[in-house]
Write an enzyme that holds these catalytic residues in place. Structure first.
Site: not given
Ligand code: CAA
Length: 260
Positions: A111, A134
């Site tokens: 998003g 996703e």
């Molecule tokens: N939703 C909720 N929480 C999230 C998040 C998300 N999209 N992305 C990161 N966070 C949170 C993590 O859970 C973490 O929380 P905690 O400290 O409580 O564990 C905090 O943010 C820090 O993140 P990381 O510890 O994972 O940080 P990192 O440096 O190791 O990794 C990252 C960074 C690669 C961005 C990883 O956080 C990640 O892969 N995030 C998710 C990305 C993702 O899948 N986005 C798509 C979401 S679905 C969507 O968007 C659908 C749509 O089309 C609308």
């Protein structure tokens, strides 16, 4: 309206929206979606704002996607509604008369990438990373990613990025046409603001008509697109800014546009 998850600031004739949920890398929950809609409406109704920027707080993330916490236990029907709600807010952003610039300061995922793509222009910091991950979550992009990514970079890149959930860096994003420009992180906001002020100094009705002709024209056949362009141009001929722009040209001075 007071905001909890975003910051809306005015700076002369531009505005800056900062997504401010650093603990979750600025992931967007429902409340943030609603606040964004309210901020977009506030900007759109303020004719003194001629361009605006969207960025994320901190140096790590623009927006790491929709807030995955809110996916738990959703039925397909609830999932559809969540996606359609986000889609409608991003479509509002895309169709705003006030031009928008995404200043992408880190991760722009799911998003987050979809929001940047709904903006008119994208400037990325050198550490920015883009992706539609996703499929790794067992779903597909739902806030416009399958459509806008394809329009911006073509099916070839869109399918590869969506099928693999791969992140790409800012330079690769520039090569495939996803961003306009890449700058060092410390110069990002200044570069975006300079661009916003540059656009703000232009005649706003002409900018709005150019946006309409490009966006609407790209969805129809060439003859219909050319017709939209001609009608939009005709409207510009009726403005005081057109008289001022042409007069300033012959008088060899900068034009002062009033938005009329
Ligand atoms: N939703 C909720 N929480 C999230 C998040 C998300 N999209 N992305 C990161 N966070 C949170 C993590 O859970 C973490 O929380 P905690 O400290 O409580 O564990 C905090 O943010 C820090 O993140 P990381 O510890 O994972 O940080 P990192 O440096 O190791 O990794 C990252 C960074 C690669 C961005 C990883 O956080 C990640 O892969 N995030 C998710 C990305 C993702 O899948 N986005 C798509 C979401 S679905 C969507 O968007 C659908 C749509 O089309 C609308």
């Amino acid at each position: 309206m007071g905001f909890k998850n975003i910051i809306l600031e005015r700076e002369e004739d531009i505005a800056v929206i900062t997504i401010n949920r650093p603990k979750v890398l600025n992931a967007i929950n429902r409340e943030t979606v609603d606040e964004l809609q309210a901020a977009f409406e506030e900007i759109e109704q303020d004719t003194a704002i001629r361009a605006f920027i969207i960025t994320g707080s901190g140096e790590k993330a623009f927006v790491a996607g929709a807030d995955i916490n809110e996916f738990t236990g959703l039925t397909p029907e609830e999932g559809r509604l969540l996606m359609q709600h986000g889609q409608s807010v991003y479509s509002y952003l895309e169709h705003m008369g006030t031009p928008s610039i995404a200043a992408v300061n880190g991760y722009a995922l799911g998003g987050g990438c979809e929001m940047a793509m709904a903006c008119d222009l994208r400037i990325a910091s050198a550490n920015a990373k883009f992706g539609q991950p996703e499929t790794k979550l067992g779903i597909i992009p739902g806030w416009g990613g399958t459509q806008r990514l394809t329009l911006l970079v073509g099916k070839t890149h869109a399918k590869e990025l969506i099928y693999t959930s791969r992140f790409i860096g800012a330079e690769e994003a520039a090569v495939i046409g996803l961003v306009n420009k890449v700058v060092p992180q410390e110069e990002l906001l200044k570069t975006a603001k300079d661009l916003a002020h540059q656009i703000a100094a232009m005649p706003p009705i002409a900018i709005r008509m150019a946006k309409l002709a490009i966006d609407k024209g790209s969805q129809v056949d060439m003859d219909t697109g050319l017709n939209i362009e001609a009608q939009a141009c005709a409207l510009c001929f009726a403005t005081e800014d057109k008289i001022e722009g042409c007069k300033a040209f012959f008088e060899k001075r900068p034009a002062k546009f009033q938005g009329k």
